[in-house]
Design an enzyme around this catalytic site. Structure first.
Site, PDB file in Angstrom:
ATOM      1  N   GLU A   1     -21.445  34.661   3.693  1.00  0.00           N
ATOM      2  CA  GLU A   1     -21.690  35.714   2.720  1.00  0.00           C
ATOM      3  C   GLU A   1     -21.288  35.392   1.095  1.00  0.00           C
ATOM      4  O   GLU A   1     -20.928  36.009   0.571  1.00  0.00           O
ATOM      5  CB  GLU A   1     -20.469  36.989   2.942  1.00  0.00           C
ATOM      6  CG  GLU A   1     -20.845  38.068   4.237  1.00  0.00           C
ATOM      7  CD  GLU A   1     -21.819  38.658   3.970  1.00  0.00           C
ATOM      8  OE1 GLU A   1     -22.883  38.645   3.064  1.00  0.00           O
ATOM      9  OE2 GLU A   1     -22.774  38.378   5.236  1.00  0.00           O
TER      10      GLU A   1
ATOM     11  N   VAL B   1     -13.229  43.835  10.668  1.00  0.00           N
ATOM     12  CA  VAL B   1     -14.321  44.107  10.063  1.00  0.00           C
ATOM     13  C   VAL B   1     -15.665  44.950   9.551  1.00  0.00           C
ATOM     14  O   VAL B   1     -15.887  45.323  10.737  1.00  0.00           O
ATOM     15  CB  VAL B   1     -15.257  42.377  10.107  1.00  0.00           C
ATOM     16  CG1 VAL B   1     -15.949  42.698   9.065  1.00  0.00           C
ATOM     17  CG2 VAL B   1     -14.532  41.214  10.629  1.00  0.00           C
ATOM     18  N   PHE B   2     -15.499  45.710   8.891  1.00  0.00           N
ATOM     19  CA  PHE B   2     -16.343  46.519   8.412  1.00  0.00           C
ATOM     20  C   PHE B   2     -17.933  45.656   7.850  1.00  0.00           C
ATOM     21  O   PHE B   2     -17.916  45.195   7.320  1.00  0.00           O
ATOM     22  CB  PHE B   2     -16.348  47.439   7.527  1.00  0.00           C
ATOM     23  CG  PHE B   2     -16.858  48.325   7.076  1.00  0.00           C
ATOM     24  CD1 PHE B   2     -17.056  49.697   8.134  1.00  0.00           C
ATOM     25  CD2 PHE B   2     -17.379  48.658   5.906  1.00  0.00           C
ATOM     26  CE1 PHE B   2     -18.262  50.204   7.986  1.00  0.00           C
ATOM     27  CE2 PHE B   2     -18.662  49.805   5.207  1.00  0.00           C
ATOM     28  CZ  PHE B   2     -18.892  50.879   6.359  1.00  0.00           C
ATOM     29  N   GLY B   3     -18.932  46.041   9.100  1.00  0.00           N
ATOM     30  CA  GLY B   3     -20.524  45.674   8.301  1.00  0.00           C
ATOM     31  C   GLY B   3     -21.375  47.157   7.672  1.00  0.00           C
ATOM     32  O   GLY B   3     -20.700  48.269   8.854  1.00  0.00           O
ATOM     33  N   TYR B   4     -21.755  46.861   6.572  1.00  0.00           N
ATOM     34  CA  TYR B   4     -23.173  47.578   6.651  1.00  0.00           C
ATOM     35  C   TYR B   4     -24.163  47.821   6.115  1.00  0.00           C
ATOM     36  O   TYR B   4     -25.333  48.081   5.740  1.00  0.00           O
ATOM     37  CB  TYR B   4     -22.052  48.399   5.659  1.00  0.00           C
ATOM     38  CG  TYR B   4     -21.658  47.138   4.231  1.00  0.00           C
ATOM     39  CD1 TYR B   4     -20.656  46.538   4.253  1.00  0.00           C
ATOM     40  CD2 TYR B   4     -23.241  46.725   2.922  1.00  0.00           C
ATOM     41  CE1 TYR B   4     -20.911  45.586   2.835  1.00  0.00           C
ATOM     42  CE2 TYR B   4     -22.968  46.307   2.186  1.00  0.00           C
ATOM     43  CZ  TYR B   4     -21.588  45.511   1.793  1.00  0.00           C
ATOM     44  OH  TYR B   4     -22.082  44.851   1.030  1.00  0.00           O
ATOM     45  N   GLY B   5     -24.411  46.021   6.345  1.00  0.00           N
ATOM     46  CA  GLY B   5     -25.550  45.620   5.885  1.00  0.00           C
ATOM     47  C   GLY B   5     -26.100  44.355   7.514  1.00  0.00           C
ATOM     48  O   GLY B   5     -26.243  45.547   8.875  1.00  0.00           O
ATOM     49  N   SER B   6     -26.436  43.530   7.417  1.00  0.00           N
ATOM     50  CA  SER B   6     -27.418  42.234   8.203  1.00  0.00           C
ATOM     51  C   SER B   6     -25.823  42.398   9.120  1.00  0.00           C
ATOM     52  O   SER B   6     -26.571  42.384  10.061  1.00  0.00           O
ATOM     53  CB  SER B   6     -26.922  40.910   8.082  1.00  0.00           C
ATOM     54  OG  SER B   6     -25.943  40.894   7.168  1.00  0.00           O
TER      55      SER B   6
HETATM   56  C1  SIN Z   1     -22.524  43.584   5.568  1.00  0.00           C
HETATM   57  O1  SIN Z   1     -23.326  43.294   6.280  1.00  0.00           O
HETATM   58  O2  SIN Z   1     -21.164  43.780   5.968  1.00  0.00           O
HETATM   59  C2  SIN Z   1     -22.637  42.890   4.178  1.00  0.00           C
HETATM   60  C3  SIN Z   1     -23.850  42.412   3.567  1.00  0.00           C
HETATM   61  C4  SIN Z   1     -25.209  41.737   4.223  1.00  0.00           C
HETATM   62  O3  SIN Z   1     -24.933  40.513   4.630  1.00  0.00           O
HETATM   63  O4  SIN Z   1     -26.046  42.246   4.472  1.00  0.00           O
END
Ligand code: SIN
Length: 173
Positions: A83, A3-8
């Protein structure tokens, strides 16, 4: 499954994982263009959270997590729920900082979802962030934690940093 996360997901993954790595997603830029009515805002008073927008010259750095095989279906259900405010799940190719090439699930919100807010200046985004709160906490926490976490992985993002600076100015920090 990765899983790639870029935010929270960078600073609060809250999922079980057996491996993790800093990774880059080519062709996307991180932007505070998505409204949040279920985490950092409420219906009628949305907060601002990040999504990814297509940009052929951009590269988005984040964290990739490898979910243990036997937990994949539970984690996917958990993340689909987390999400659900406008994000779709899709598979993307990543280049990990250690050179590995990975396929990962990513959640991104496009302009056709009902919570989409679109572009605004860093000052306007900061104003909205300062007044927004939701079931997961303040929008301010989301912005400042994301900026801190990106700095920590050596991936300071000019857009996120500009919004965080505008928030800090308003907070007198
Ligand atoms: C993420 O973190 O990859 C999705 C966006 C978020 O929930 O901030």
């Amino acid at each position: 499954m990765w899983v790639f996360g870029y935010g929270s997901l960078i600073w609060r993954p809250a999922i079980p994982f057996e491996d993790e790595v800093v990774a880059d997603l080519a062709g996307y830029a991180r932007r505070f263009w998505q409204g949040s009515t279920d985490h950092r805002g409420v219906p009628g008073a949305p907060g601002r959270v990040v999504t990814l927008v297509e940009d052929p010259r951009a590269q988005c750095r984040g964290r990739a997590f490898e979910v243990p095989e036997k937990m994949v279906s539970r984690v996917v259900a958990q993340l689909d729920h987390r999400e659900q405010g406008g994000y779709d799940r899709l598979m993307v190719p990543l280049e990990a900082a250690d050179g590995r090439r990975l396929e990962a699930a990513v959640y991104l919100a496009t302009a056709d979802n009902p919570n989409w807010l679109g572009p605004a200046s860093a000052d306007a985004i900061a104003d909205q962030v300062l007044r927004s709160h939701g079931p997961s906490g303040s929008n301010t926490e989301y912005v400042l934690e994301l900026d801190r976490a990106l700095d920590e992985i050596g991936a300071l993002d000019p857009h996120v940093h500009a919004v965080a600076e505008a928030v800090r100015v308003r907070m007198g920090r």
